[in-house]
Design a protein around this motif. Sequence first.
Motif, PDB file in Angstrom:
ATOM      1  N   THR A 122      -0.422  10.390  -9.854  1.00 32.00           N
ATOM      2  CA  THR A 122       0.068   8.940  -9.980  1.00 32.00           C
ATOM      3  C   THR A 122       1.218   8.707 -10.639  1.00 32.00           C
ATOM      4  O   THR A 122       2.357   7.944 -10.260  1.00 32.00           O
ATOM      5  CB  THR A 122      -0.799   7.993 -10.227  1.00 32.00           C
ATOM      6  OG1 THR A 122      -2.151   8.140  -9.444  1.00 32.00           O
ATOM      7  CG2 THR A 122      -0.546   6.488 -10.543  1.00 32.00           C
ATOM      8  N   THR A 123       1.468   9.283 -11.910  1.00 33.66           N
ATOM      9  CA  THR A 123       2.811   9.050 -12.819  1.00 33.66           C
ATOM     10  C   THR A 123       3.924   9.493 -12.272  1.00 33.66           C
ATOM     11  O   THR A 123       4.942   8.681 -11.991  1.00 33.66           O
ATOM     12  CB  THR A 123       2.467   9.714 -13.981  1.00 33.66           C
ATOM     13  OG1 THR A 123       1.034   9.356 -14.669  1.00 33.66           O
ATOM     14  CG2 THR A 123       3.494   9.647 -15.179  1.00 33.66           C
ATOM     15  N   SER A 124       3.827  10.611 -11.590  1.00 33.64           N
ATOM     16  CA  SER A 124       5.285  11.027 -10.816  1.00 33.64           C
ATOM     17  C   SER A 124       5.699  10.404  -9.840  1.00 33.64           C
ATOM     18  O   SER A 124       6.388  10.076  -9.338  1.00 33.64           O
ATOM     19  CB  SER A 124       5.145  12.558 -10.697  1.00 33.64           C
ATOM     20  OG  SER A 124       4.063  12.882  -9.648  1.00 33.64           O
ATOM     21  N   LEU A 126       4.641   7.141  -9.112  1.00 35.42           N
ATOM     22  CA  LEU A 126       5.208   5.888  -9.559  1.00 35.42           C
ATOM     23  C   LEU A 126       6.486   5.957 -10.087  1.00 35.42           C
ATOM     24  O   LEU A 126       7.445   5.152  -9.650  1.00 35.42           O
ATOM     25  CB  LEU A 126       4.131   5.510 -10.693  1.00 35.42           C
ATOM     26  CG  LEU A 126       3.184   4.499 -10.408  1.00 35.42           C
ATOM     27  CD1 LEU A 126       2.354   4.005 -11.640  1.00 35.42           C
ATOM     28  CD2 LEU A 126       3.758   3.150  -9.767  1.00 35.42           C
ATOM     29  N   ARG A 127       7.115   7.195 -10.758  1.00 34.18           N
ATOM     30  CA  ARG A 127       8.240   7.206 -11.337  1.00 34.18           C
ATOM     31  C   ARG A 127       9.261   7.143 -10.040  1.00 34.18           C
ATOM     32  O   ARG A 127      10.478   6.525 -10.280  1.00 34.18           O
ATOM     33  CB  ARG A 127       8.180   8.570 -11.974  1.00 34.18           C
ATOM     34  CG  ARG A 127       9.268   8.746 -13.121  1.00 34.18           C
ATOM     35  CD  ARG A 127       9.391  10.032 -13.889  1.00 34.18           C
ATOM     36  NE  ARG A 127       7.931  10.150 -14.537  1.00 34.18           N
ATOM     37  CZ  ARG A 127       7.342  11.353 -14.348  1.00 34.18           C
ATOM     38  NH1 ARG A 127       7.777  12.254 -13.719  1.00 34.18           N
ATOM     39  NH2 ARG A 127       6.202  11.623 -15.164  1.00 34.18           N
ATOM     40  N   SER A 128       8.945   7.810  -9.106  1.00 37.21           N
ATOM     41  CA  SER A 128      10.060   8.056  -7.992  1.00 37.21           C
ATOM     42  C   SER A 128       9.911   6.714  -7.021  1.00 37.21           C
ATOM     43  O   SER A 128      10.751   6.345  -6.189  1.00 37.21           O
ATOM     44  CB  SER A 128       9.523   9.184  -6.941  1.00 37.21           C
ATOM     45  OG  SER A 128       8.282   9.111  -6.461  1.00 37.21           O
ATOM     46  N   ARG A 129       9.047   5.864  -7.278  1.00 35.63           N
ATOM     47  CA  ARG A 129       8.854   4.476  -6.557  1.00 35.63           C
ATOM     48  C   ARG A 129       9.216   3.525  -7.002  1.00 35.63           C
ATOM     49  O   ARG A 129       9.568   2.620  -6.376  1.00 35.63           O
ATOM     50  CB  ARG A 129       7.321   4.598  -5.921  1.00 35.63           C
ATOM     51  CG  ARG A 129       6.909   5.433  -4.942  1.00 35.63           C
ATOM     52  CD  ARG A 129       5.541   5.069  -4.722  1.00 35.63           C
ATOM     53  NE  ARG A 129       5.371   4.120  -3.556  1.00 35.63           N
ATOM     54  CZ  ARG A 129       4.348   4.098  -2.892  1.00 35.63           C
ATOM     55  NH1 ARG A 129       3.474   4.785  -2.718  1.00 35.63           N
ATOM     56  NH2 ARG A 129       4.207   2.903  -2.042  1.00 35.63           N
ATOM     57  N   LYS A 130       9.386   3.512  -8.233  1.00 38.08           N
ATOM     58  CA  LYS A 130       9.868   2.375  -8.973  1.00 38.08           C
ATOM     59  C   LYS A 130      11.010   1.611  -8.666  1.00 38.08           C
ATOM     60  O   LYS A 130      11.182   0.158  -8.323  1.00 38.08           O
ATOM     61  CB  LYS A 130       9.813   2.402 -10.543  1.00 38.08           C
ATOM     62  CG  LYS A 130       8.319   2.333 -11.036  1.00 38.08           C
ATOM     63  CD  LYS A 130       8.175   2.229 -12.487  1.00 38.08           C
ATOM     64  CE  LYS A 130       6.732   2.226 -13.043  1.00 38.08           C
ATOM     65  NZ  LYS A 130       6.577   2.145 -14.167  1.00 38.08           N
ATOM     66  N   THR A 164       3.078   0.273  -4.221  1.00 37.64           N
ATOM     67  CA  THR A 164       3.342   0.678  -5.801  1.00 37.64           C
ATOM     68  C   THR A 164       2.566  -0.400  -6.560  1.00 37.64           C
ATOM     69  O   THR A 164       2.358   0.227  -7.905  1.00 37.64           O
ATOM     70  CB  THR A 164       4.927   0.433  -5.818  1.00 37.64           C
ATOM     71  OG1 THR A 164       5.598   1.552  -4.694  1.00 37.64           O
ATOM     72  CG2 THR A 164       5.348   0.864  -6.977  1.00 37.64           C
ATOM     73  N   SER A 168       0.400   1.095  -9.667  1.00 35.11           N
ATOM     74  CA  SER A 168       0.730   0.570 -11.315  1.00 35.11           C
ATOM     75  C   SER A 168      -0.425  -0.124 -11.706  1.00 35.11           C
ATOM     76  O   SER A 168      -0.678   0.087 -13.036  1.00 35.11           O
ATOM     77  CB  SER A 168       2.125  -0.179 -11.161  1.00 35.11           C
ATOM     78  OG  SER A 168       1.716  -1.346 -10.626  1.00 35.11           O
TER      79      SER A 168
END
Length: 182
Positions: A122-124, A126-130, A164, A168
Amino acid sequence: MDLVQKHVEAASYLCLSNASFVRGDVMCDIEGEYDVVFGVDSMCHIGASFASVAAKKLRKGGRLIIMDGFRVADFRKREQDVKIAVKLMESARQIPKTHSKKEWKEAALVEGFVLEQDMNLTTSALRSRKFAWRLGRLLLRLGFIVRRLGVYKQNNLISLCTGTYALSEEAVEYGMLVFRKD
């Protein structure tokens, strides 16, 4: 195996020489057994019952690898706005229901699979989707642009924004499950 010929060609070009890739639909009655069934962002459309299909297609020792979004175990306890976001994401992507990792694990166990790996990505994700999320929210405020996108792109935009948000808020998890057929 992939539905898209260009994916098969790319995999054949970029991957190991001792691997073969074929175009096809694993849901159909295809002859032969395979070493790996790998689904990326597609298993949510099929559902956890796919474990029974994979069990018939894989050789003993073969792997079923799933990278996708999963509802969290306590999804029902989440706030109403987050549950609505997940339902909007599912509706926009034409997903009947996003299954949880628990549902996948139970379905795979019934079919004789052993869980080898359970990763939370999830963390990676989210990073790419923000950035895309911010852009999507801006576009949704500009209705005249959205109307010109067409239904398919509108649905993708809605799915991006609501998905997203759900990630989050930890109502869904992006992850990978690796099962071995015993």
